[in-house]
Design a protein around this motif. Structure first.
Motif, PDB file in Angstrom:
ATOM      1  N   VAL A 170      -7.183   1.789  10.690  1.00 46.48           N
ATOM      2  CA  VAL A 170      -7.748   1.179   9.474  1.00 46.48           C
ATOM      3  C   VAL A 170      -9.189   1.614   9.288  1.00 46.48           C
ATOM      4  N   GLY A 171      -9.698   1.391   8.079  1.00 41.83           N
ATOM      5  CA  GLY A 171     -11.117   1.563   7.834  1.00 41.83           C
ATOM      6  C   GLY A 171     -11.865   0.385   8.452  1.00 41.83           C
ATOM      7  N   GLU A 172     -13.170   0.559   8.584  1.00 38.74           N
ATOM      8  CA  GLU A 172     -14.028  -0.449   9.228  1.00 38.74           C
ATOM      9  C   GLU A 172     -13.854  -1.858   8.622  1.00 38.74           C
ATOM     10  N   ASP A 173     -13.661  -1.920   7.285  1.00 39.28           N
ATOM     11  CA  ASP A 173     -13.591  -3.224   6.606  1.00 39.28           C
ATOM     12  C   ASP A 173     -12.404  -4.072   7.046  1.00 39.28           C
ATOM     13  N   GLN A 174     -11.384  -3.435   7.616  1.00 44.69           N
ATOM     14  CA  GLN A 174     -10.180  -4.195   7.996  1.00 44.69           C
ATOM     15  C   GLN A 174     -10.176  -4.603   9.467  1.00 44.69           C
ATOM     16  N   LYS A 175     -11.227  -4.207  10.199  1.00 46.44           N
ATOM     17  CA  LYS A 175     -11.262  -4.492  11.645  1.00 46.44           C
ATOM     18  C   LYS A 175     -11.167  -5.998  11.914  1.00 46.44           C
ATOM     19  N   ILE A 196     -11.110   8.322  -2.164  1.00 45.85           N
ATOM     20  CA  ILE A 196     -11.274   9.164  -0.967  1.00 45.85           C
ATOM     21  C   ILE A 196     -11.546   8.329   0.288  1.00 45.85           C
ATOM     22  N   GLY A 197     -12.095   7.132   0.127  1.00 48.22           N
ATOM     23  CA  GLY A 197     -12.298   6.258   1.298  1.00 48.22           C
ATOM     24  C   GLY A 197     -10.956   5.868   1.905  1.00 48.22           C
ATOM     25  N   ASN A 198     -10.000   5.510   1.044  1.00 46.70           N
ATOM     26  CA  ASN A 198      -8.644   5.163   1.527  1.00 46.70           C
ATOM     27  C   ASN A 198      -8.015   6.371   2.220  1.00 46.70           C
ATOM     28  N   PHE A 218      -9.615   9.038   3.710  1.00 47.47           N
ATOM     29  CA  PHE A 218     -10.269   9.358   4.990  1.00 47.47           C
ATOM     30  C   PHE A 218     -10.096   8.233   6.017  1.00 47.47           C
ATOM     31  N   GLY A 219     -10.214   6.985   5.538  1.00 46.87           N
ATOM     32  CA  GLY A 219     -10.217   5.854   6.469  1.00 46.87           C
ATOM     33  C   GLY A 219      -8.843   5.477   7.001  1.00 46.87           C
ATOM     34  N   ALA A 220      -7.808   5.629   6.158  1.00 52.10           N
ATOM     35  CA  ALA A 220      -6.491   5.124   6.578  1.00 52.10           C
ATOM     36  C   ALA A 220      -5.380   6.174   6.514  1.00 52.10           C
ATOM     37  N   LEU A 221      -5.326   6.920   5.403  1.00 49.80           N
ATOM     38  CA  LEU A 221      -4.175   7.830   5.252  1.00 49.80           C
ATOM     39  C   LEU A 221      -4.215   9.021   6.210  1.00 49.80           C
ATOM     40  N   ASP A 279     -16.464 -11.937   0.131  1.00 49.08           N
ATOM     41  CA  ASP A 279     -16.857 -10.951  -0.897  1.00 49.08           C
ATOM     42  C   ASP A 279     -15.945 -11.023  -2.112  1.00 49.08           C
ATOM     43  N   LYS A 280     -14.631 -11.019  -1.851  1.00 49.42           N
ATOM     44  CA  LYS A 280     -13.693 -10.944  -2.984  1.00 49.42           C
ATOM     45  C   LYS A 280     -13.663 -12.244  -3.782  1.00 49.42           C
ATOM     46  N   SER A 281     -13.841 -13.383  -3.111  1.00 48.06           N
ATOM     47  CA  SER A 281     -13.755 -14.646  -3.849  1.00 48.06           C
ATOM     48  C   SER A 281     -14.936 -14.786  -4.820  1.00 48.06           C
ATOM     49  N   ARG A 303     -15.873   4.332   6.912  1.00 47.00           N
ATOM     50  CA  ARG A 303     -16.609   3.477   5.973  1.00 47.00           C
ATOM     51  C   ARG A 303     -17.351   4.368   4.973  1.00 47.00           C
ATOM     52  N   ILE A 304     -16.614   4.819   3.978  1.00 48.85           N
ATOM     53  CA  ILE A 304     -17.227   5.616   2.908  1.00 48.85           C
ATOM     54  C   ILE A 304     -17.872   4.629   1.942  1.00 48.85           C
ATOM     55  N   MET A 305     -19.115   4.923   1.574  1.00 47.41           N
ATOM     56  CA  MET A 305     -19.849   3.953   0.771  1.00 47.41           C
ATOM     57  C   MET A 305     -19.761   4.272  -0.723  1.00 47.41           C
ATOM     58  N   THR A 325       0.123   1.051   9.336  1.00 45.21           N
ATOM     59  CA  THR A 325      -0.938   0.667   8.410  1.00 45.21           C
ATOM     60  C   THR A 325      -0.360   0.521   7.011  1.00 45.21           C
ATOM     61  N   ALA A 326      -1.164  -0.014   6.088  1.00 46.44           N
ATOM     62  CA  ALA A 326      -0.685  -0.249   4.727  1.00 46.44           C
ATOM     63  C   ALA A 326      -1.857  -0.173   3.763  1.00 46.44           C
ATOM     64  N   LEU A 327      -1.553   0.094   2.500  1.00 46.78           N
ATOM     65  CA  LEU A 327      -2.610   0.120   1.486  1.00 46.78           C
ATOM     66  C   LEU A 327      -2.174  -0.709   0.284  1.00 46.78           C
TER      67      LEU A 327
HETATM   68  N1  AQP Z   1     -14.650   2.792   1.664  1.00 47.24           N
HETATM   69  C1  AQP Z   1     -13.728   2.953   2.573  1.00 47.24           C
HETATM   70  N2  AQP Z   1     -13.927   3.847   3.570  1.00 47.24           N
HETATM   71  C2  AQP Z   1     -12.980   4.029   4.524  1.00 47.24           C
HETATM   72  N3  AQP Z   1     -11.800   3.354   4.559  1.00 47.24           N
HETATM   73  C3  AQP Z   1     -11.575   2.480   3.569  1.00 47.24           C
HETATM   74  N4  AQP Z   1     -10.538   1.667   3.296  1.00 47.24           N
HETATM   75  C4  AQP Z   1     -10.791   0.966   2.178  1.00 47.24           C
HETATM   76  N5  AQP Z   1     -11.990   1.307   1.705  1.00 47.24           N
HETATM   77  C5  AQP Z   1     -12.513   2.234   2.543  1.00 47.24           C
HETATM   78  C6  AQP Z   1      -9.327   1.579   4.109  1.00 47.24           C
HETATM   79  O1  AQP Z   1      -8.212   1.896   3.289  1.00 47.24           O
HETATM   80  C7  AQP Z   1      -7.095   1.105   3.717  1.00 47.24           C
HETATM   81  C8  AQP Z   1      -6.451   0.441   2.565  1.00 47.24           C
HETATM   82  O2  AQP Z   1      -7.273  -0.542   2.059  1.00 47.24           O
HETATM   83  P1  AQP Z   1      -6.623  -1.655   1.128  1.00 47.24           P
HETATM   84  O3  AQP Z   1      -5.911  -1.002   0.016  1.00 47.24           O
HETATM   85  O4  AQP Z   1      -5.802  -2.579   1.951  1.00 47.24           O
HETATM   86  O5  AQP Z   1      -7.774  -2.493   0.582  1.00 47.24           O
HETATM   87  P2  AQP Z   1      -9.259  -2.580   0.925  1.00 47.24           P
HETATM   88  O6  AQP Z   1      -9.514  -2.449   2.382  1.00 47.24           O
HETATM   89  O7  AQP Z   1      -9.769  -3.835   0.302  1.00 47.24           O
HETATM   90  O8  AQP Z   1      -9.740  -1.286   0.177  1.00 47.24           O
HETATM   91  P3  AQP Z   1     -10.322  -1.119  -1.267  1.00 47.24           P
HETATM   92  O9  AQP Z   1     -10.211   0.301  -1.613  1.00 47.24           O
HETATM   93  O10 AQP Z   1     -11.674  -1.719  -1.318  1.00 47.24           O
HETATM   94  O11 AQP Z   1      -9.347  -1.922  -2.201  1.00 47.24           O
HETATM   95  P4  AQP Z   1      -9.635  -3.159  -3.116  1.00 47.24           P
HETATM   96  O12 AQP Z   1     -10.801  -2.807  -3.963  1.00 47.24           O
HETATM   97  O13 AQP Z   1      -8.376  -3.342  -3.883  1.00 47.24           O
HETATM   98  O14 AQP Z   1      -9.926  -4.316  -2.216  1.00 47.24           O
HETATM   99  C9  AQP Z   1      -7.602   0.145   4.781  1.00 47.24           C
HETATM  100  O15 AQP Z   1      -7.330   0.655   6.071  1.00 47.24           O
HETATM  101  C10 AQP Z   1      -9.077   0.140   4.542  1.00 47.24           C
HETATM  102  O16 AQP Z   1      -9.812  -0.182   5.705  1.00 47.24           O
END
Ligand code: AQP
Length: 328
Positions: A145-150, A17-19, A21-24, A111-113, A184-186, A7-9
């Motif tokens: 990964v966290g849910e957002d990267q699925k 804390i989402g990063n 719990f979700g990935a590290l 979302d990001k665009s 998926r920490i909100m 995995t990568a961040l």
């Molecule tokens: N809210 C979250 N809850 C659980 N896991 C999360 N991850 C991100 N946000 C949450 C997981 O952390 C890892 C690294 O994410 P990333 O750095 O590649 O970028 P991201 O997914 O876009 O996370 P962020 O924090 O929202 O960064 P920005 O704002 O820069 O885009 C991934 O495994 C991700 O799922």
């Protein structure tokens, strides 16, 4: 061969804390049963504008977080993505396999665009392909990964299957691993959106480096509802999110937490949650600061990791070039 987890961040800001719990944390656990790879995706970070000096600091900071969270450089290949040029080279080849329509469907791109006021880069659009290359270069079996990267890992699977079908068996098909709790920490100020490090308001996340009083203030201000009662209910996203965080930090089930707070209000619960977070983040912060004092060691560690990663990545890239007919 031992199965591989990777995995990568992104070094886009201080990790939250989402990063964690979700990935590290899942990656720390993965070290016990897999050969592990964890890296800092700096080329993903530059898909949106970054200040060069801040980016440099964020790369070192992310590395310090990995080590402080329990990643062991003797067990895990820890490196910086841009130091292994095979990632971008394979990404180009995969750009010629992935379809526009697939990338257009990526919700993170949508979302990001929307947030890019000065124009959307081509890199932001194609970054899931770079992520596919990150994963496929290492014959990765599982991607915590966290849910957002699925969705991005699913795209990786589709691209790898298409490549294998067209050119013959080349890539291992990776599986996303999404933990049941913490994936998926909100956001604290909007519990219907995910916690994000590049959020406009710092009130929406707890960064790994937030001071105790900042944590107390942010948790106190976290959005809940007017129903009252500490009960886990997905229809009450604010309270559900805080309970999720409490459960992860104190390692207690929702039922135990509910029993603890029968008849109590949000104030008591929030104040206990803030103290639990302070208690768990304070030693982590001391570890991170300890690593940051030794920048040279972090740089050396990343260089060693890159050497190890390159050994594997260069072989896979050579195989791919052979398959597509550009090796003479
Ligand atoms: N809210 C979250 N809850 C659980 N896991 C999360 N991850 C991100 N946000 C949450 C997981 O952390 C890892 C690294 O994410 P990333 O750095 O590649 O970028 P991201 O997914 O876009 O996370 P962020 O924090 O929202 O960064 P920005 O704002 O820069 O885009 C991934 O495994 C991700 O799922």
């Amino acid at each position: 061969m031992q199965s591989r987890a990777l995995t990568a961040l992104q070094p886009t800001n201080i990790l939250h804390i989402g990063n964690l719990f979700g990935a590290l944390q899942p990656m720390v656990g993965a070290q016990k049963e897999h050969e592990t790879f964890l890296f800092v995706v700096d080329y993903h970070a530059i898909t949106v504008p970054q200040d060069p000096e801040k980016l440099r600091q964020a790369i070192l900071f992310a590395t310090a977080c990995y080590l402080a969270a329990g990643m062991d450089p003797n067990k895990t290949t820890i490196f910086q993505q841009s130091m292994v040029s095979e990632h971008t080279e394979l990404a180009w080849i995969l750009n010629c396999v992935a379809h526009m329509g697939e990338l257009e469907r990526m919700t993170q791109f949508k979302d990001k665009s929307k947030k890019q006021k000065d124009g959307v880069t081509v890199g932001l659009f194609t970054y899931p392909v770079l992520m596919a290359s990150d994963i496929l270069l290492y014959d990765t079996n599982v991607v915590p990964v966290g849910e957002d990267q699925k969705q991005h890992v699913e795209l990786t699977r589709d691209v790898a299957e298409r490549f294998n079908k067209r050119f013959g068996e080349t890539f291992v098909i990776p599986k996303p691993v999404i933990r049941e709790h913490g994936a998926r920490i909100m956001a604290l100020d909007d519990p219907t959106s995910k916690m994000s490090k590049s959020a406009e308001s710092a009130k929406s996340y707890i960064s790994l480096m937030d001071e105790p009083d900042v944590i107390r203030k942010k948790i106190k201000g976290a959005v809940t509802d007017t129903e009252g009662g500490i009960v886990y209910d997905e229809k009450r996203p604010g309270v559900a999110n805080l309970m999720e965080i409490m459960s992860l930090v104190t390692k207690r089930s929702f039922a135990e937490i509910e029993n603890n707070y029968v008849g109590q209000g949000y104030g008591d619960f929030k104040s206990d949650l803030a103290e639990a977070l302070v208690l768990s983040l304070t030693p982590l912060q001391a570890e991170i600061n300890g690593w940051l004092k030794n920048e040279d060691e972090l740089v050396k560690l990343l260089a060693n990791g890159a050497d190890r990663a390159r050994e594997i990545a260069s072989k896979k890239l050579a195989q791919v070039k052979e398959k597509i007919g550009v090796s003479l």
